[in-house]
Design an enzyme around this catalytic site. Structure first.
Site, PDB file in Angstrom:
ATOM      1  CD  GLN A  13      -2.705   1.049   2.380  1.00 39.93           C
ATOM      2  OE1 GLN A  13      -2.276   0.919   3.717  1.00 39.93           O
ATOM      3  NE2 GLN A  13      -3.482   2.141   2.675  1.00 39.93           N
ATOM      4  CE1 TYR A 143       2.702  -3.847  11.782  1.00 36.80           C
ATOM      5  CE2 TYR A 143       1.298  -2.567  12.898  1.00 36.80           C
ATOM      6  CZ  TYR A 143       2.141  -2.909  11.967  1.00 36.80           C
ATOM      7  OH  TYR A 143       2.200  -1.658  10.977  1.00 36.80           O
TER       8      TYR A 143
HETATM    9  C1  AKB Z   1      -2.714  -1.281  10.887  1.00 36.79           C
HETATM   10  O1  AKB Z   1      -3.446  -1.735  11.005  1.00 36.79           O
HETATM   11  O2  AKB Z   1      -1.772  -2.557  11.016  1.00 36.79           O
HETATM   12  C2  AKB Z   1      -1.871  -0.990  10.283  1.00 36.79           C
HETATM   13  C3  AKB Z   1      -1.351   0.198  11.298  1.00 36.79           C
HETATM   14  C4  AKB Z   1      -1.631   0.888  12.229  1.00 36.79           C
HETATM   15  O3  AKB Z   1       0.849   0.575  11.402  1.00 36.79           O
HETATM   16  N1  AKB Z   1      -2.636   0.247   8.799  1.00 36.79           N
END
Ligand code: AKB
Length: 313
Positions: A13, A143
């Protein structure tokens, strides 16, 4: 010497629009796009492209030597929702690719790095409103843990080895050229596609979940601005807070209804609700404003207009 830039994760993206913007600034042949798969026609036809797995140090080193690369933008990452399903794969991709690029710079094979962080570095114990640059950071997602660790490593490589690495904590990004994939903020792009195609959207977050967001043009502008500024202006070597707008799914639906009056939204929150609940609802970006003159151009109304105009059949 002329700049030679490598984008890793160029088909994603952010990568797609960043590659096109950099090609416009520095010339098509000076910007090498790379990814593990081919991208859209626009990207593939506008300049050089290499299939590259950023976790493979030797392959990366070879591409860097071949094109005499001076700057790397490392945009490859597994985002928040997918990373919850594949924690080890996410850790491996998000961390090893970063170490590979940091080590290339440590060995003086490249001069400068851009690496994206995220609002996901914050967690449930972080102040939710107007979240400061430096505050409690206890991310509760795979993440977020990888991004927070990455930030610490960037800061470490800068102070210990003088590596010129620069970073931004992106909020949710809204764009029409390429779909996002695997994030918690993806609803804010899907909603426009569904509004135009079906006049209705079922959101995977609750109506009142407020999150920080940004239109892609602003994100690209910030990235180029940060990479362009003199090194002494870059006072934050972990990653900069960056803010443009904050809204809830119901506010977003209202802004769409101003253009598509019979648009309807319903809500079926899933596992992504817990991720969103752990993130800030607004961000304080005074350091980015002070250090390199950051200022956003797009609010929600302007974003909605731009998205609907460009996605309309
Ligand atoms: C996600 O939703 O994982 C990403 C971010 C906020 O880093 N768009």
């Amino acid at each position: 010497m002329e700049k030679s830039i490598l984008i890793i994760g160029a088909c994603g993206q952010i990568g797609t629009e960043l590659t096109l913007a950099l090609r416009e600034t520095y010339g098509n042949d000076s910007v090498i796009a790379s990814d593990i798969r081919e991208g859209n026609e626009n990207l593939m036809e506008s300049g050089p492209f290499e299939i590259l797995d950023a976790t493979d140090y030797d392959a990366l080193e070879e591409v860097v030597a071949y094109y005499e690369i001076s700057e790397v933008y490392l945009m490859a990452a597994m985002l928040s929702a997918t990373a919850e399903k594949f924690p080890m794969r996410a850790w491996n991709l998000n961390m090893n690719s970063l170490f590979n690029v940091l080590n290339l710079a440590k060995e003086k094979k490249i001069d400068k790095i851009f690496w994206p962080s995220s609002i996901a570095v914050f967690g449930p114990n972080t102040p939710k409103e107007n979240t400061p640059q430096s505050t409690i950071m206890e991310p509760s997602t795979v993440y977020g843990i990888s991004k927070q660790s990455g930030e610490r490593w960037c800061d470490y490589y800068f102070h210990k080895f003088g590596v010129d690495v620069r970073s931004i904590r992106y909020p949710g990004l809204i764009s029409w050229k390429t779909m996002p994939g695997g994030g918690t903020t993806d609803y804010a792009v899907e909603i426009y596609h569904k509004a135009l195609a079906e006049k209705s959207y079922t959101c995977f977050l609750k109506a009142d979940t407020e999150l920080p967001m940004m239109f892609m043009d602003d994100a690209i502008k910030a990235t180029l601005q940060l990479m362009d500024t003199d090194a002494e202006n870059v006072k934050v070597r972990s990653s900069y807070n960056l803010s443009a707008m904050n809204f809830t799914p119901s506010q977003m639906a209202e802004s769409i209804q101003k253009h598509i009056t019979d648009f309807k939204i319903s809500y079926e929150p899933d596992f992504r609700q817990a991720i969103a609940d752990s993130w800030p609802s607004s961000i304080n970006d005074q350091e980015a404003r002070r250090d390199w003159g950051w200022k956003a151009d797009f609010d929600l109304e302007k974003t909605t207009k731009e998205m609907l105009e460009n996605l309309a059949p």
